[in-house]
Scaffold this motif. Sequence first.
Motif, PDB file in Angstrom:
ATOM      1  N   ILE A 222       0.788  -1.277   0.015  1.00  0.00           N
ATOM      2  CA  ILE A 222      -0.058   0.150   0.033  1.00  0.00           C
ATOM      3  C   ILE A 222       0.958   1.277  -0.050  1.00  0.00           C
ATOM      4  O   ILE A 222       0.718   2.268  -0.833  1.00  0.00           O
ATOM      5  CB  ILE A 222      -0.808   0.032   1.229  1.00  0.00           C
ATOM      6  CG1 ILE A 222      -2.102  -1.045   1.046  1.00  0.00           C
ATOM      7  CG2 ILE A 222      -1.509   1.431   1.498  1.00  0.00           C
ATOM      8  CD1 ILE A 222      -3.053  -1.295   2.420  1.00  0.00           C
ATOM      9  N   TYR A 223       1.787   1.130   1.047  1.00  0.00           N
ATOM     10  CA  TYR A 223       2.579   2.298   1.117  1.00  0.00           C
ATOM     11  C   TYR A 223       3.501   2.677  -0.230  1.00  0.00           C
ATOM     12  O   TYR A 223       3.599   3.784  -0.935  1.00  0.00           O
ATOM     13  CB  TYR A 223       3.753   2.542   2.058  1.00  0.00           C
ATOM     14  CG  TYR A 223       2.938   2.496   3.358  1.00  0.00           C
ATOM     15  CD1 TYR A 223       2.459   3.860   3.672  1.00  0.00           C
ATOM     16  CD2 TYR A 223       3.039   1.791   4.372  1.00  0.00           C
ATOM     17  CE1 TYR A 223       1.932   4.164   4.732  1.00  0.00           C
ATOM     18  CE2 TYR A 223       2.742   2.155   5.712  1.00  0.00           C
ATOM     19  CZ  TYR A 223       2.041   3.328   5.690  1.00  0.00           C
ATOM     20  OH  TYR A 223       1.481   3.552   7.257  1.00  0.00           O
ATOM     21  N   ALA A 224       4.100   1.559  -0.833  1.00  0.00           N
ATOM     22  CA  ALA A 224       4.575   1.782  -2.140  1.00  0.00           C
ATOM     23  C   ALA A 224       3.786   2.314  -3.347  1.00  0.00           C
ATOM     24  O   ALA A 224       4.246   3.112  -4.135  1.00  0.00           O
ATOM     25  CB  ALA A 224       5.172   0.053  -2.764  1.00  0.00           C
ATOM     26  N   TYR A 225       2.416   1.963  -3.301  1.00  0.00           N
ATOM     27  CA  TYR A 225       1.445   2.440  -4.331  1.00  0.00           C
ATOM     28  C   TYR A 225       1.447   3.932  -4.159  1.00  0.00           C
ATOM     29  O   TYR A 225       1.330   4.760  -4.931  1.00  0.00           O
ATOM     30  CB  TYR A 225       0.066   1.645  -4.286  1.00  0.00           C
ATOM     31  CG  TYR A 225      -0.880   2.347  -5.025  1.00  0.00           C
ATOM     32  CD1 TYR A 225      -1.008   2.080  -6.400  1.00  0.00           C
ATOM     33  CD2 TYR A 225      -1.928   3.095  -4.332  1.00  0.00           C
ATOM     34  CE1 TYR A 225      -1.868   2.690  -7.242  1.00  0.00           C
ATOM     35  CE2 TYR A 225      -2.933   3.595  -5.340  1.00  0.00           C
ATOM     36  CZ  TYR A 225      -2.809   3.481  -6.517  1.00  0.00           C
ATOM     37  OH  TYR A 225      -3.889   4.227  -7.281  1.00  0.00           O
ATOM     38  N   ILE A 226       1.007   4.234  -2.776  1.00  0.00           N
ATOM     39  CA  ILE A 226       0.694   5.996  -2.699  1.00  0.00           C
ATOM     40  C   ILE A 226       1.820   6.701  -2.695  1.00  0.00           C
ATOM     41  O   ILE A 226       1.779   7.795  -2.688  1.00  0.00           O
ATOM     42  CB  ILE A 226      -0.246   6.146  -1.308  1.00  0.00           C
ATOM     43  CG1 ILE A 226       0.494   5.679  -0.198  1.00  0.00           C
ATOM     44  CG2 ILE A 226      -1.512   5.298  -1.460  1.00  0.00           C
ATOM     45  CD1 ILE A 226      -0.216   5.987   1.109  1.00  0.00           C
ATOM     46  N   ASP A 227       2.963   6.056  -2.542  1.00  0.00           N
ATOM     47  CA  ASP A 227       4.316   6.790  -2.797  1.00  0.00           C
ATOM     48  C   ASP A 227       4.763   7.002  -4.048  1.00  0.00           C
ATOM     49  O   ASP A 227       5.775   7.529  -4.605  1.00  0.00           O
ATOM     50  CB  ASP A 227       5.396   6.183  -2.124  1.00  0.00           C
ATOM     51  CG  ASP A 227       5.204   6.452  -0.467  1.00  0.00           C
ATOM     52  OD1 ASP A 227       4.363   7.195   0.001  1.00  0.00           O
ATOM     53  OD2 ASP A 227       5.870   5.741   0.329  1.00  0.00           O
ATOM     54  N   ASP A 228       4.098   6.331  -5.111  1.00  0.00           N
ATOM     55  CA  ASP A 228       4.607   6.341  -6.644  1.00  0.00           C
ATOM     56  C   ASP A 228       3.802   7.364  -7.334  1.00  0.00           C
ATOM     57  O   ASP A 228       2.765   6.889  -7.775  1.00  0.00           O
ATOM     58  CB  ASP A 228       4.336   4.735  -6.849  1.00  0.00           C
ATOM     59  CG  ASP A 228       5.086   4.446  -8.387  1.00  0.00           C
ATOM     60  OD1 ASP A 228       5.811   5.678  -8.988  1.00  0.00           O
ATOM     61  OD2 ASP A 228       5.054   3.524  -8.955  1.00  0.00           O
ATOM     62  N   THR A 229       4.517   8.369  -7.826  1.00  0.00           N
ATOM     63  CA  THR A 229       3.742   9.233  -8.695  1.00  0.00           C
ATOM     64  C   THR A 229       4.356   8.911 -10.346  1.00  0.00           C
ATOM     65  O   THR A 229       4.023   9.914 -11.268  1.00  0.00           O
ATOM     66  CB  THR A 229       4.035  10.594  -8.498  1.00  0.00           C
ATOM     67  OG1 THR A 229       5.714  10.792  -8.398  1.00  0.00           O
ATOM     68  CG2 THR A 229       3.574  10.865  -7.026  1.00  0.00           C
TER      69      THR A 229
END
Length: 283
Positions: free
Chosen positions: A104-111
Amino acid sequence: MKKSFYYLAAAILSTTIACSCGGKGTAAGGKSDNAITNFAVKEVIKTADKNYRLVTDYDTVYMDLYTSIHWPEQLGDADLKVLQDSILYFAYGDTVSTSIDKAIYAYIDDTSIVDGIKESVVVDSIPQGDDRTMAYFGNVTVSLVDLDEYMVTYQVMNSTFLGGAHPMTAICPFTYDLRNGRVLNVDNMFKAEARDSVMPVVINALARQLDVDPMQLEKAGIFTSQLTYPGNPYIANNMLYFHYNPYDIAPYAAGMIDVAVYPYEVASMLKPDVLDLFYLGIH
């Protein structure tokens, strides 16, 4: 983002499914008496949201990355490792994370879905009503659709908007066989000698849904030249569905297409352990 840099919430759903053996239980090898069995269910709903202001080569844009997942922690005594890994893959394309929280953190940190970023700043919220800014988004949600003692079906929805006429949304529904620890697909659901017979059933079922003759599907807006393969199969409400995303077999305006097939229409084609997942009343 309202008040915090990250917002991560988890709501625990604990349920016990009580059922008398019979029907599907009998077909799947359950007891034939009327004793009550208990099937413990524990899911955690995890959500996360993060907002950005992005300075790009062409403009300043805002973007919201949001995800919500029904994460299974217990479904009876089933081994959930393959199911959990499948959710991570279908939701995020993630094959490396060792935990759902890391994914989840990897997803919301990836722009990186936005090209040409020169500067990225986390913000509490996205401005409203400012025509000079563009609001992008990326959403991933995983929802439980159907569940019993033998199988569980999830829906994974991935939706993005990066400018243009409309968002792009794709859904990946899938059914997980709890007894055999596998995601169901056409290859492991149907007998090898019957697989060529699946597509005619799908075509006839689609024509039935659209209330047209199978030979008139093109006039009904279906890209018949692309209707050459079964869509993504899943089980829900004792029906077999074949899912197609926008543009797969019809224009974007047609939306998602889920072709409903009655189990009896394919009963002779299904492998015995898959047939047992339906309440057919023929065993």
